[in-house]
Design an enzyme around this catalytic site. Sequence first.
Site, PDB file in Angstrom:
ATOM      1  N   ASP A 221       0.850  -1.193   0.000  1.00 41.62           N
ATOM      2  CA  ASP A 221       0.000   0.000   0.000  1.00 41.62           C
ATOM      3  C   ASP A 221       0.883   1.239   0.000  1.00 41.62           C
ATOM      4  O   ASP A 221       2.013   1.205   0.473  1.00 41.62           O
ATOM      5  CB  ASP A 221      -0.927   0.026   1.218  1.00 41.62           C
ATOM      6  CG  ASP A 221      -2.100   0.993   1.040  1.00 41.62           C
ATOM      7  OD1 ASP A 221      -2.388   1.401  -0.115  1.00 41.62           O
ATOM      8  OD2 ASP A 221      -2.729   1.344   2.045  1.00 41.62           O
ATOM      9  N   GLY A 222       0.352   2.299  -0.575  1.00 42.50           N
ATOM     10  CA  GLY A 222       1.013   3.591  -0.569  1.00 42.50           C
ATOM     11  C   GLY A 222       0.106   4.613   0.072  1.00 42.50           C
ATOM     12  O   GLY A 222      -1.113   4.460   0.079  1.00 42.50           O
TER      13      GLY A 222
ATOM     14  N   GLU B 272       2.372   3.787  -4.272  1.00 48.32           N
ATOM     15  CA  GLU B 272       1.793   2.473  -4.579  1.00 48.32           C
ATOM     16  C   GLU B 272       2.783   1.657  -5.406  1.00 48.32           C
ATOM     17  O   GLU B 272       3.019   0.476  -5.132  1.00 48.32           O
ATOM     18  CB  GLU B 272       0.469   2.627  -5.343  1.00 48.32           C
ATOM     19  CG  GLU B 272      -0.643   3.298  -4.578  1.00 48.32           C
ATOM     20  CD  GLU B 272      -1.335   2.433  -3.552  1.00 48.32           C
ATOM     21  OE1 GLU B 272      -0.969   1.238  -3.381  1.00 48.32           O
ATOM     22  OE2 GLU B 272      -2.265   2.928  -2.893  1.00 48.32           O
TER      23      GLU B 272
ATOM     24  N   ASP C 165      -4.315  -2.349  -3.261  1.00 51.87           N
ATOM     25  CA  ASP C 165      -5.612  -1.690  -3.407  1.00 51.87           C
ATOM     26  C   ASP C 165      -5.560  -0.626  -4.508  1.00 51.87           C
ATOM     27  O   ASP C 165      -6.463   0.191  -4.628  1.00 51.87           O
ATOM     28  CB  ASP C 165      -6.098  -1.104  -2.081  1.00 51.87           C
ATOM     29  CG  ASP C 165      -5.167  -0.066  -1.492  1.00 51.87           C
ATOM     30  OD1 ASP C 165      -4.223   0.383  -2.181  1.00 51.87           O
ATOM     31  OD2 ASP C 165      -5.379   0.307  -0.323  1.00 51.87           O
TER      32      ASP C 165
ATOM     33  N   HIS D 256      -9.204  -0.396   2.978  1.00 50.38           N
ATOM     34  CA  HIS D 256      -9.990   0.000   4.152  1.00 50.38           C
ATOM     35  C   HIS D 256     -11.266  -0.829   4.290  1.00 50.38           C
ATOM     36  O   HIS D 256     -12.314  -0.309   4.653  1.00 50.38           O
ATOM     37  CB  HIS D 256     -10.318   1.497   4.116  1.00 50.38           C
ATOM     38  CG  HIS D 256      -9.121   2.351   3.875  1.00 50.38           C
ATOM     39  ND1 HIS D 256      -8.161   2.564   4.835  1.00 50.38           N
ATOM     40  CD2 HIS D 256      -8.695   3.002   2.763  1.00 50.38           C
ATOM     41  CE1 HIS D 256      -7.201   3.327   4.330  1.00 50.38           C
ATOM     42  NE2 HIS D 256      -7.500   3.598   3.077  1.00 50.38           N
TER      43      HIS D 256
ATOM     44  N   ASP E 232      -1.358  -0.208   5.156  1.00 45.44           N
ATOM     45  CA  ASP E 232      -1.816   1.181   5.214  1.00 45.44           C
ATOM     46  C   ASP E 232      -1.213   1.882   6.434  1.00 45.44           C
ATOM     47  O   ASP E 232      -0.707   2.996   6.319  1.00 45.44           O
ATOM     48  CB  ASP E 232      -3.342   1.233   5.250  1.00 45.44           C
ATOM     49  CG  ASP E 232      -3.854   2.658   5.318  1.00 45.44           C
ATOM     50  OD1 ASP E 232      -3.645   3.417   4.345  1.00 45.44           O
ATOM     51  OD2 ASP E 232      -4.445   3.034   6.350  1.00 45.44           O
TER      52      ASP E 232
END
Length: 157
Positions: free
Chosen positions: A13-14, A51, A73, A128, A138
């Site tokens: 994740d970024g 990302e 994501d 999320h 995250d």
Amino acid sequence: MTEKKAEITIYTDGACSGNPGPGGYGIVLLYGKKRQELSGGYKLTTNNRMELMAAIVGLEQLEFPSIVTLYTDSKYIVDAVTKGWAKRWRANGWKRNKKDKAMNPDLWGKLLDLCDKHQVEFSWVRGHSGNIENECCDKLAVKASQQVDLLSDLGYN
């Protein structure tokens, strides 16, 4: 006789506070019962760059060609790879079409090179939404973006 490749699962994740702004990436590597968390942050960057950086750094950890399932994501990454957009951009001199440049060619080039080394399946996971490893990534990314001594993202213009 061919050697069996390791099967690795990577979650990435970024995060970016502002876009552009300070950013970070988070990674969870899973191999059998082994688990490793990685993160890093940059002074000024974009969410898409973070990302991409997460996927790159995750794949760079693998010492030998491996079979990888990479969860992200980021539709930007999943679509660009699975629909062949990124390879087409590279083949066209990093242009999306006759007049528009592809964004982040430095990172896309690295990611495509790593995909040539490893057998990578990109899978989208809703952010999320309670996925434990994605939530961990995250948190790692956000925390990394808030560090004091952030790196400079030399590829960001």
